[in-house]
Design a protein around this motif. Structure first.
Motif, mmCIF file in Angstrom:
data_model
loop_
_atom_site.group_PDB
_atom_site.id
_atom_site.type_symbol
_atom_site.label_atom_id
_atom_site.label_comp_id
_atom_site.label_asym_id
_atom_site.label_seq_id
_atom_site.Cartn_x
_atom_site.Cartn_y
_atom_site.Cartn_z
ATOM 1 N N ARG A 234 5.986 -7.064 23.326
ATOM 2 C CA ARG A 234 6.030 -8.419 23.833
ATOM 3 C C ARG A 234 7.289 -9.165 23.401
ATOM 4 O O ARG A 234 7.648 -10.169 24.011
ATOM 5 N N GLY A 235 7.922 -8.678 22.332
ATOM 6 C CA GLY A 235 9.162 -9.299 21.879
ATOM 7 C C GLY A 235 10.258 -9.319 22.933
ATOM 8 O O GLY A 235 11.217 -10.077 22.818
ATOM 9 N N SER B 42 3.965 -1.241 24.428
ATOM 10 C CA SER B 42 2.698 -1.617 23.802
ATOM 11 C C SER B 42 1.703 -2.005 24.908
ATOM 12 O O SER B 42 2.080 -2.203 26.056
ATOM 13 N N ARG B 43 0.465 -2.147 24.519
ATOM 14 C CA ARG B 43 -0.570 -2.391 25.517
ATOM 15 C C ARG B 43 -0.450 -3.719 26.269
ATOM 16 O O ARG B 43 -0.592 -3.750 27.490
ATOM 17 N N VAL C 187 1.269 3.305 24.925
ATOM 18 C CA VAL C 187 0.903 4.193 23.819
ATOM 19 C C VAL C 187 -0.002 3.453 22.840
ATOM 20 O O VAL C 187 0.027 2.233 22.746
ATOM 21 N N GLY C 188 -0.806 4.220 22.114
ATOM 22 C CA GLY C 188 -1.698 3.623 21.126
ATOM 23 C C GLY C 188 -3.098 4.185 21.229
ATOM 24 O O GLY C 188 -3.326 5.164 21.928
ATOM 25 N N THR D 9 -5.766 3.205 22.756
ATOM 26 C CA THR D 9 -6.366 3.312 24.079
ATOM 27 C C THR D 9 -5.383 3.845 25.117
ATOM 28 O O THR D 9 -5.712 3.977 26.287
ATOM 29 N N GLY D 10 -4.160 4.122 24.683
ATOM 30 C CA GLY D 10 -3.184 4.700 25.598
ATOM 31 C C GLY D 10 -2.943 6.143 25.218
ATOM 32 O O GLY D 10 -3.860 6.850 24.837
ATOM 33 N N SER E 10 4.818 -5.613 17.110
ATOM 34 C CA SER E 10 4.411 -6.079 15.776
ATOM 35 C C SER E 10 3.872 -4.957 14.892
ATOM 36 O O SER E 10 3.990 -5.011 13.676
ATOM 37 N N ASN F 35 12.746 -5.618 14.570
ATOM 38 C CA ASN F 35 11.877 -6.779 14.730
ATOM 39 C C ASN F 35 12.519 -7.950 13.988
ATOM 40 O O ASN F 35 13.104 -7.767 12.922
ATOM 41 N N LYS F 36 12.379 -9.160 14.534
ATOM 42 C CA LYS F 36 13.033 -10.293 13.869
ATOM 43 C C LYS F 36 12.186 -10.882 12.747
ATOM 44 O O LYS F 36 12.672 -11.684 11.962
ATOM 45 N N ALA G 266 6.607 -8.369 9.821
ATOM 46 C CA ALA G 266 5.921 -7.575 10.845
ATOM 47 C C ALA G 266 5.301 -6.335 10.200
ATOM 48 O O ALA G 266 5.976 -5.614 9.457
ATOM 49 N N LEU H 18 16.414 -8.644 18.564
ATOM 50 C CA LEU H 18 16.599 -7.409 19.342
ATOM 51 C C LEU H 18 17.652 -7.570 20.433
ATOM 52 O O LEU H 18 18.330 -6.607 20.790
ATOM 53 N N PHE H 19 17.792 -8.783 20.962
ATOM 54 C CA PHE H 19 18.757 -8.970 22.048
ATOM 55 C C PHE H 19 20.198 -8.815 21.564
ATOM 56 O O PHE H 19 21.113 -8.615 22.348
HETATM 57 C C1 LIG Z 1 -9.808 -2.172 21.001
HETATM 58 C C2 LIG Z 1 -8.341 -2.434 21.082
HETATM 59 C C3 LIG Z 1 -7.501 -1.401 21.494
HETATM 60 C C4 LIG Z 1 -6.123 -1.620 21.555
HETATM 61 N N1 LIG Z 1 -5.314 -0.574 21.914
HETATM 62 C C5 LIG Z 1 -3.978 -0.763 21.884
HETATM 63 C C6 LIG Z 1 -3.090 0.314 22.205
HETATM 64 O O1 LIG Z 1 -3.512 1.422 22.545
HETATM 65 N N2 LIG Z 1 -1.759 0.097 22.141
HETATM 66 C C7 LIG Z 1 -1.230 -1.111 21.783
HETATM 67 O O2 LIG Z 1 0.008 -1.225 21.732
HETATM 68 N N3 LIG Z 1 -2.029 -2.149 21.490
HETATM 69 C C8 LIG Z 1 -3.389 -1.998 21.550
HETATM 70 N N4 LIG Z 1 -4.190 -3.069 21.265
HETATM 71 C C9 LIG Z 1 -3.562 -4.395 21.079
HETATM 72 C C10 LIG Z 1 -2.998 -4.580 19.683
HETATM 73 O O3 LIG Z 1 -4.016 -5.035 18.818
HETATM 74 C C11 LIG Z 1 -1.856 -5.623 19.697
HETATM 75 O O4 LIG Z 1 -2.346 -6.819 20.246
HETATM 76 C C12 LIG Z 1 -0.638 -5.173 20.483
HETATM 77 O O5 LIG Z 1 -0.231 -3.875 20.085
HETATM 78 C C13 LIG Z 1 0.502 -6.156 20.273
HETATM 79 O O6 LIG Z 1 1.564 -5.849 21.141
HETATM 80 P P1 LIG Z 1 3.056 -6.251 20.777
HETATM 81 O O7 LIG Z 1 3.395 -5.717 19.438
HETATM 82 O O8 LIG Z 1 3.900 -5.855 21.926
HETATM 83 O O9 LIG Z 1 3.002 -7.848 20.791
HETATM 84 P P2 LIG Z 1 2.998 -8.885 19.593
HETATM 85 O O10 LIG Z 1 1.934 -8.574 18.617
HETATM 86 O O11 LIG Z 1 3.020 -10.210 20.236
HETATM 87 O O12 LIG Z 1 4.362 -8.624 18.850
HETATM 88 C C14 LIG Z 1 5.632 -8.955 19.330
HETATM 89 C C15 LIG Z 1 6.616 -8.687 18.218
HETATM 90 O O13 LIG Z 1 7.940 -8.893 18.701
HETATM 91 C C16 LIG Z 1 8.699 -9.529 17.689
HETATM 92 N N5 LIG Z 1 9.792 -10.257 18.352
HETATM 93 C C17 LIG Z 1 9.696 -11.333 19.181
HETATM 94 N N6 LIG Z 1 10.914 -11.705 19.621
HETATM 95 C C18 LIG Z 1 11.807 -10.868 19.060
HETATM 96 C C19 LIG Z 1 13.221 -10.744 19.118
HETATM 97 N N7 LIG Z 1 13.968 -11.571 19.864
HETATM 98 N N8 LIG Z 1 13.814 -9.781 18.395
HETATM 99 C C20 LIG Z 1 13.070 -8.932 17.646
HETATM 100 N N9 LIG Z 1 11.738 -8.981 17.549
HETATM 101 C C21 LIG Z 1 11.101 -9.949 18.249
HETATM 102 C C22 LIG Z 1 7.726 -10.434 16.965
HETATM 103 O O14 LIG Z 1 8.174 -10.678 15.639
HETATM 104 C C23 LIG Z 1 6.442 -9.590 17.005
HETATM 105 O O15 LIG Z 1 6.320 -8.791 15.840
HETATM 106 C C24 LIG Z 1 -5.573 -2.893 21.208
HETATM 107 C C25 LIG Z 1 -6.428 -3.915 20.807
HETATM 108 C C26 LIG Z 1 -7.792 -3.710 20.738
HETATM 109 C C27 LIG Z 1 -8.663 -4.832 20.290
#
Ligand SMILES: Cc1cc2nc3c(=O)[nH]c(=O)nc-3n(C[C@H](O)[C@H](O)[C@H](O)COP(=O)(O)OP(=O)(O)OC[C@H]3O[C@@H](n4cnc5c(N)ncnc54)[C@H](O)[C@@H]3O)c2cc1C
Ligand SMILES: Nc1ncnc2c1ncn2[C@@H]1O[C@H](COP(=O)(O)O)[C@@H](O)[C@H]1O
Lengths: 321, 247
Positions: free
Chosen positions: A207-208, A232-233, A247-248, A250-251, A265, A284-285, A289, A303-304
């Motif tokens: 999501r970053g 990520s999911r 990936v993860g 559930t992936g 994250s 990660n910024k 994390a 990251l940008f």
């Molecule tokens: C039952 C269940 C199963 C799940 N299965 C999976 C699964 O298989 N796979 C999976 O991925 N998730 C899964 N999830 C979701 C998981 O819990 C997290 O919500 C998800 O992985 C978070 O995705 P993310 O890291 O992309 O987003 P976020 O948690 O929002 O993290 C974004 C990160 O980006 C960083 N960031 C933001 N901007 C910048 C920047 N400019 N430069 C550098 N860094 C930056 C932030 O510091 C943050 O750490 C599951 C959840 C549940 C409840």
């Protein structure tokens, strides 16, 4: 007696994971003082010879019209017939979609014990004990196979393929098969990139990245590294990226040699699918994390800015080679 | 047509994993268990949808495990299944589980059987294929779309690096992947109704024992992260090339 390895790539479009399985089978065959026989579906006898290079003492092409489409019942029957004809005792398959579809069936048919998703060679010093990862990679189970016949499905990137022999003349084998009750209507596969489960290098983003329009730098980084992209999911759920990249827990679970996580994250459900990668790089910024705890190398920054710099540095390295 | 859905239980992902008796046994103390997500979110829901669309007459839950797992079975009933069978034996071996499920299918005359693609604890992906072979039925693995008409199913399966759509004859075993359906949360009415739905307890049928877990080990801990200056990506590339040898 012989260690039999089933290679799923048809028409000799062999991939690295196939060679890994052959080398794994050969190493096991040497330990057991048996020969290593490699089964391939298809009629391309001449290009199947290469499997000898990776350790097959014998290469057998299973030929039958009915094996054109993937029908698990017919494949099981064909493999079981060849397994008996070549006096198999251990059968090796890949822990891939195809391998998983067949392994359980073959275990019933051959009255064999099965270890699925092995991540190392069996220990035969006492019994026959195969390691596999369990609980999302949080532990390793040592599974003993008690039956005469044994089946192992092998995780990719377990052992590197090795040139253990030289090309051998392939022979052909014709099984007795019934007609298939399955009709394939449509098939779509990505071309060009290595599928995630087999990829040696993976560049993954979360999501970053803020939005799908920013994926250009991720794709470019993947390209300079010869890597496959993942996500990520939430990114797949929001349709920023296709679902097969997720990936993860559930992936897809992967274990490449290199996993680069960008703007992810490091939630436990994400880590569950990637924490067995050999080397993990986290960009990660946020210094807090959670992903940094699972990383080998960490870069704390935006990251940008970091990713374009990293692309330049890799290009520099490649330029000097 | 009767539809069967196999459900297993698995530790919640955030559970701490530890072992007892000299690392030979999983320590369930303090671990909370859930229904395997592939069974609950995808297999069960698609089975219910098929029943609702008139394809199925009844959705029957099949579970292999002890009485302590009845909470998970009740949840499946609350989501909408009609009734359940529980084979009262420890699910400690994939083949043993497969034998119980095959027995249930034969006794009930089920002709469409759903399982999850894998349980997320042992990631075996073994049981569904075993059941299919025990019944001598076709098996569609990793299915993310299924429609049924008369005695034919159209399934879309995940294959290496893509998908394949095929027509297959019933009876059929299906293993469910993500996207097969949308998760349903049980509502109050469902929970109340589930209390009155029957769970039949059956004795286990025999199965040969061919595998045994000897020992668990914990993987080596990461030795700690090496932080690299965000301005100096040449340094990171050097580390990846020379130290880690991955590029
Ligand atoms: C039952 C269940 C199963 C799940 N299965 C999976 C699964 O298989 N796979 C999976 O991925 N998730 C899964 N999830 C979701 C998981 O819990 C997290 O919500 C998800 O992985 C978070 O995705 P993310 O890291 O992309 O987003 P976020 O948690 O929002 O993290 C974004 C990160 O980006 C960083 N960031 C933001 N901007 C910048 C920047 N400019 N430069 C550098 N860094 C930056 C932030 O510091 C943050 O750490 C599951 C959840 C549940 C409840
Ligand atoms: N104890 C059990 N009782 C009923 N079904 C089970 C059990 N264990 C596994 N299954 C089914 O088999 C699927 C795949 O499990 P596995 O082969 O163990 O990865 C699960 O998603 C369930 O649908």
């Amino acid at each position: 007696m012989s260690v039999i390895v089933f290679i799923e790539s048809k028409n000799s479009a062999f991939k690295k994971a196939d060679f890994e399985a052959v080398s794994y089978a050969k190493r096991l065959a040497d330990q057991l003082e048996q020969s290593c026989t490699c089964l391939v579906i298809g009629s391309d006898v001449s290009s199947a010879r290469v499997l000898g290079v990776y350790g097959a003492d014998r290469v057998v092409c299973i030929q039958h019209e009915a094996l054109k489409a993937f029908d698990g019942q017919l494949y099981t029957s064909a493999i079981a017939q060849a397994y008996s004809a070549y006096e198999g005792q251990v059968l090796i398959l890949l822990h891939s979609s195809t391998g998983k579809t067949l392994a359980g069936r073959l275990a019933v048919k051959l009255e064999a014990g099965l270890v699925s998703g092995a991540n190392g060679l069996p220990d035969i010093s006492q019994g026959f004990v195969v390691p596999k990862l369990v609980f999302s990679g949080k532990a390793i189970a040592k599974v003993e196979l008690l039956s005469d016949h044994k089946i192992i499905s092998l995780m990719s990137n377990t052992l590197a393929p090795e040139e253990l022999g030289s090309a051998v003349e392939a022979s052909s084998f014709e099984p007795q098969l019934a007609a298939s009750g399955l009709r394939v209507i449509d098939r779509s596969t990505q071309t060009g990139t290595v599928p995630l489960p087999e990829a040696e290098r993976v560049v993954s983003a979360g999501r970053g990245l803020k939005g799908p329009e920013n994926w250009g730098i991720i794709e470019e980084l993947a390209e300079v590294l010869g890597a496959t992209t993942a996500c990520s999911r939430p990114v797949a759920d929001a349709d920023w990226r296709p679902h097969h990249e997720h990936v993860g827990q559930t992936g897809i679970a992967i274990r490449p040699n290199l996993y680069i996580a960008i703007g992810i994250s490091g939630a436990i459900q994400h880590l569950a699918g990637v924490n067995n990668s050999k080397v993990i790089v986290v960009i990660n910024k946020d210094p807090e994390a959670p992903f940094f705890k699972a990383a080998d190398y960490g870069v704390c920054g935006d990251l940008f800015e970091v990713v374009p710099r990293l692309i330049q540095s890799i290009k520099k390295l490649k330029g000097t080679h | 047509m009767k539809i069967g859905v196999c459900i297993s239980k698995t530790p919640e992902t955030t559970s701490r994993i530890s072992f007892k008796n000299n690392m030979t046994e999983f320590d369930t103390e303090g671990v909370s268990f859930i229904m395997n997500p592939y069974d609950e979110w995808y297999a069960l829901v698609r089975a219910l949808e098929l029943k609702e669309s008139g394809v199925g007459s009844e959705v029957i839950i099949i579970h292999v495990g002890g009485k302590e797992n009845e909470a998970i079975i009740r949840k499946a009933l609350a989501i909408g299944a009609d009734r359940a069978l529980r084979y009262d034996t420890a699910p400690d071996d994939a083949l043993k589980v497969a034998h119980q499920i095959a027995d249930a299918v034969r006794k009930e005359g089920i002709s469409l059987l759903f399982l999850g693609k894998e349980t997320i604890d042992y990631n075996g992906a073994e049981v569904a294929a075993m059941v299919a072979e025990l019944l001598d039925w076709p098996f569609a693995s990793f299915v993310n779309k299924i429609d049924v008409q008369d005695s034919k199913a159209t399934v879309r399966r995940e294959i290496e690096g893509g998908t394949e759509t095929a027509e297959m004859e019933l009876p059929l075993v299906i293993s469910a992947s993500k996207d097969l359906a949308q998760q349903r949360i049980p509502n109050m009415r469902g929970i109340m109704m589930a209390k009155r739905k029957p769970i039949d307890v059956l004795d286990a049928v025999d199965s040969p024992l061919r595998t045994k877990i000897q020992l668990f080990e914990l993987p080596q801990e990461k030795t700690g992260v090496t932080m690299v200056d965000p301005e100096d990506m040449d340094h990171l590339v050097r580390l990846l090339h020379e130290e880690a040898k991955v590029i």
